[in-house]
Design an enzyme around this catalytic site. Structure first.
Site, PDB file in Angstrom:
ATOM      1  N   PHE A  36       0.855  -1.193   0.000  1.00 44.04           N
ATOM      2  CA  PHE A  36       0.000   0.000   0.000  1.00 44.04           C
ATOM      3  C   PHE A  36       0.886   1.236   0.000  1.00 44.04           C
ATOM      4  O   PHE A  36       1.785   1.366   0.830  1.00 44.04           O
ATOM      5  CB  PHE A  36      -0.916   0.017   1.247  1.00 44.04           C
ATOM      6  CG  PHE A  36      -1.821   1.219   1.262  1.00 44.04           C
ATOM      7  CD1 PHE A  36      -3.045   1.198   0.596  1.00 44.04           C
ATOM      8  CD2 PHE A  36      -1.443   2.387   1.910  1.00 44.04           C
ATOM      9  CE1 PHE A  36      -3.871   2.322   0.580  1.00 44.04           C
ATOM     10  CE2 PHE A  36      -2.257   3.516   1.898  1.00 44.04           C
ATOM     11  CZ  PHE A  36      -3.471   3.479   1.243  1.00 44.04           C
TER      12      PHE A  36
ATOM     13  N   ASP B 117       9.311   2.341   1.257  1.00 46.98           N
ATOM     14  CA  ASP B 117       8.238   3.148   1.824  1.00 46.98           C
ATOM     15  C   ASP B 117       8.217   2.883   3.327  1.00 46.98           C
ATOM     16  O   ASP B 117       7.761   1.835   3.777  1.00 46.98           O
ATOM     17  CB  ASP B 117       6.917   2.738   1.153  1.00 46.98           C
ATOM     18  CG  ASP B 117       5.709   3.466   1.724  1.00 46.98           C
ATOM     19  OD1 ASP B 117       5.807   3.988   2.846  1.00 46.98           O
ATOM     20  OD2 ASP B 117       4.659   3.485   1.059  1.00 46.98           O
TER      21      ASP B 117
ATOM     22  N   LYS C  61       3.674  10.131   8.325  1.00 46.48           N
ATOM     23  CA  LYS C  61       2.983   9.749   9.570  1.00 46.48           C
ATOM     24  C   LYS C  61       3.675  10.172  10.871  1.00 46.48           C
ATOM     25  O   LYS C  61       3.424  11.247  11.379  1.00 46.48           O
ATOM     26  CB  LYS C  61       2.752   8.241   9.568  1.00 46.48           C
ATOM     27  CG  LYS C  61       1.661   7.813   8.579  1.00 46.48           C
ATOM     28  CD  LYS C  61       1.301   6.384   8.770  1.00 46.48           C
ATOM     29  CE  LYS C  61       0.268   5.883   7.766  1.00 46.48           C
ATOM     30  NZ  LYS C  61      -1.097   6.266   8.088  1.00 46.48           N
TER      31      LYS C  61
HETATM   32  C1  LIG Z   1       3.017   2.388   3.807  1.00 53.32           C
HETATM   33  C2  LIG Z   1       2.147   3.575   3.497  1.00 53.32           C
HETATM   34  N1  LIG Z   1       2.469   4.357   2.460  1.00 53.32           N
HETATM   35  C3  LIG Z   1       1.731   5.444   2.157  1.00 53.32           C
HETATM   36  C4  LIG Z   1       0.619   5.777   2.881  1.00 53.32           C
HETATM   37  C5  LIG Z   1      -0.184   6.997   2.515  1.00 53.32           C
HETATM   38  O1  LIG Z   1       0.001   7.992   3.468  1.00 53.32           O
HETATM   39  P1  LIG Z   1      -1.001   9.239   3.556  1.00 53.32           P
HETATM   40  O2  LIG Z   1      -2.312   8.707   4.020  1.00 53.32           O
HETATM   41  O3  LIG Z   1      -0.356  10.172   4.529  1.00 53.32           O
HETATM   42  O4  LIG Z   1      -1.087   9.818   2.183  1.00 53.32           O
HETATM   43  C6  LIG Z   1       0.245   4.992   3.964  1.00 53.32           C
HETATM   44  C7  LIG Z   1      -0.952   5.309   4.755  1.00 53.32           C
HETATM   45  O5  LIG Z   1      -1.479   4.506   5.488  1.00 53.32           O
HETATM   46  C8  LIG Z   1       1.034   3.859   4.286  1.00 53.32           C
HETATM   47  O6  LIG Z   1       0.732   3.049   5.304  1.00 53.32           O
END
Ligand SMILES: Cc1ncc(COP(=O)(O)O)c(C=O)c1O
Length: 401
Positions: free
Chosen positions: A142, A227, A256
């Site tokens: 994700f 990521d 986050k």
């Molecule tokens: C691994 C990962 N990447 C990207 C995102 C996207 O982040 P945002 O909601 O701040 O756009 C998330 C959100 O849960 C995530 O867990």
């Protein structure tokens, strides 16, 4: 136009009237938070083991974050990126000094951080690898909800209804090195992976796999982009999850937990990969003094108090307690996975939802995974032993009843 007056004790009505229907929510309205606790509008107290989805690294309204924001808000909230601002450069320096990466670009969210990484990989591929542009990701990964990051995200339920998505993304099975090897072509610019997949229920890359991916990327001249939007900032027991694998990425995305509750995102890259030139990428709010002051305070505190070490120790306490619960009859748990203060607890059909509801009724907040089969446990890194024990007590009752 007349405004309908809504009973403020009925947030569900207000949501139906004014907000798009995007979030499945717990039926509570949170109005205040302190440490690991939040209170709703009825004065009920909840133990928050979500940390706002891995955001409140130091807990709710930690004095260090509150003071940093308070001081900055009265000094300089925002300035154009056409001038220098010190909190931005100080946070960039802190990130570089405490990671294996060399350069930072700031934005405002996780999806934006990944968009930056995708653009960086494309520019790098265009200028350094004969026009390579494809990015390989995991089919259970994700990466966000923008068009580009949806295309990078494997989950079908995230993508459907929004096609056509941008081209240039290929998905492979997670933890399958042979599948990745087969998928790499001369068009491949980068591999983008979460070292630990959060939305997928805290699914860990194996040591063998991630080390193998690093070696494969080196062999093929492809970038490894990690990521770390959920796994970063101490959550897994090291400042960055990649440290636990003994490898270094070429690009890393963070968001986050970095701002401790204030919106911020960052894309970090090795010098050789940081190929942007003026005009290639920008963000009006990215790197603003307010968010960076919060980020600087959070990162300094995480490092000074060795919160990754604390996450390891208390993570072990939780793991041992969960192991005891698993040894008892009638728990319905099919698997417990995790690292540091981050667990995915898997249940049989419908079990995760039932336990989530029971925990909520007993005053404890947890997150359901994107798969619906697991619960995610991710307390703030400032969690105490007593709070861990309280979690285990409530969780034990919830799985038993
Ligand atoms: C691994 C990962 N990447 C990207 C995102 C996207 O982040 P945002 O909601 O701040 O756009 C998330 C959100 O849960 C995530 O867990």
């Amino acid at each position: 136009m007349t405004m309908t007056r809504l009973d403020p004790s009925e947030p569900r009505n207000a949501e139906r009237a004014f907000h798009m229907n995007t979030y499945p929510r717990a039926p509570i309205t949170v109005v205040r938070g302190e440490g690991l606790r939040v209170w709703d509008d009825q004065g009920r107290e909840f133990l928050d083991f979500t940390s706002g989805l891995c955001v409140n690294t130091l807990g709710h309204c930690h004095p260090v974050v509150v003071e940093a924001v308070r001081a900055q808000v009265g000094t300089l909230i925002h300035a154009t990126n056409g001038v220098y601002t010190l909190p931005q450069l100080e946070l960039a320096r802190l990130l570089v000094e405490h990671s294996a990466l060399d350069k930072v670009f700031f934005c405002n969210s996780g999806a934006e951080a990944n968009e930056c990484a995708i653009k960086l990989a494309r520019k790098w591929g265009r200028t350094r690898k004969g026009g390579a542009y494809e990015i390989i990701t995991a089919n259970t990964g994700f990466h966000g909800r923008t068009l580009g990051t949806m295309a990078a995200t494997g989950h079908r339920h995230v993508q459907q209804d929004f096609e056509p998505l941008p081209e240039g993304f290929t998905q492979v099975e997670f933890n399958d090195l042979a599948a990745l090897r087969d998928a790499i072509t001369e068009r491949t610019a980068a591999v983008l992976l979460e070292p630990i997949q959060g939305v997928n229920g805290v699914e860990l890359a194996t040591q063998e796999y991630l080390r193998g991916v690093r070696a494969l990327c080196d062999e093929k001249g492809v970038l490894l982009m990690l990521d770390e939007i959920q796994s970063g900032v101490g959550r897994t027991g090291t400042l960055w999850a990649y440290e636990g694998y003994g490898i270094e990425p070429d690009v890393m995305t963070v968001a986050k937990g970095l701002g401790g509750g204030v919106a911020i995102g960052a894309c970090l890259a090795k010098d050789a990969v940081a190929v942007f030139q003026p005009g290639d990428h920008a963000s009006t709010f990215g790197g603003n003094p307010l968010a960076c002051a919060a980020g600087r305070a959070v990162l300094q505190e995480v490092i000074a108090r060795d919160l990754p070490g604390h996450a390891r120790r208390l993570g072990e306490r939780l793991r041992a307690g969960l192991g005891e619960i698993q040894a008892e009859p009638g728990h319905g748990i099919t698997a417990v996975r995790g690292a540091g203060l981050w667990f995915g607890i898997e249940f049989g059909e419908g079990g995760a939802n039932t336990v989530w509801e029971r925990c909520l009724r007993r005053g404890m907040l947890l997150v359901r995974s994107g798969t619906g089969r697991a619960l995610r446990v991710s307390p703030s890194l400032t969690v105490t032993e007593q709070e861990c024990d309280r979690f285990l007590e409530v969780f034990r009752q919830a799985v038993r009843s």
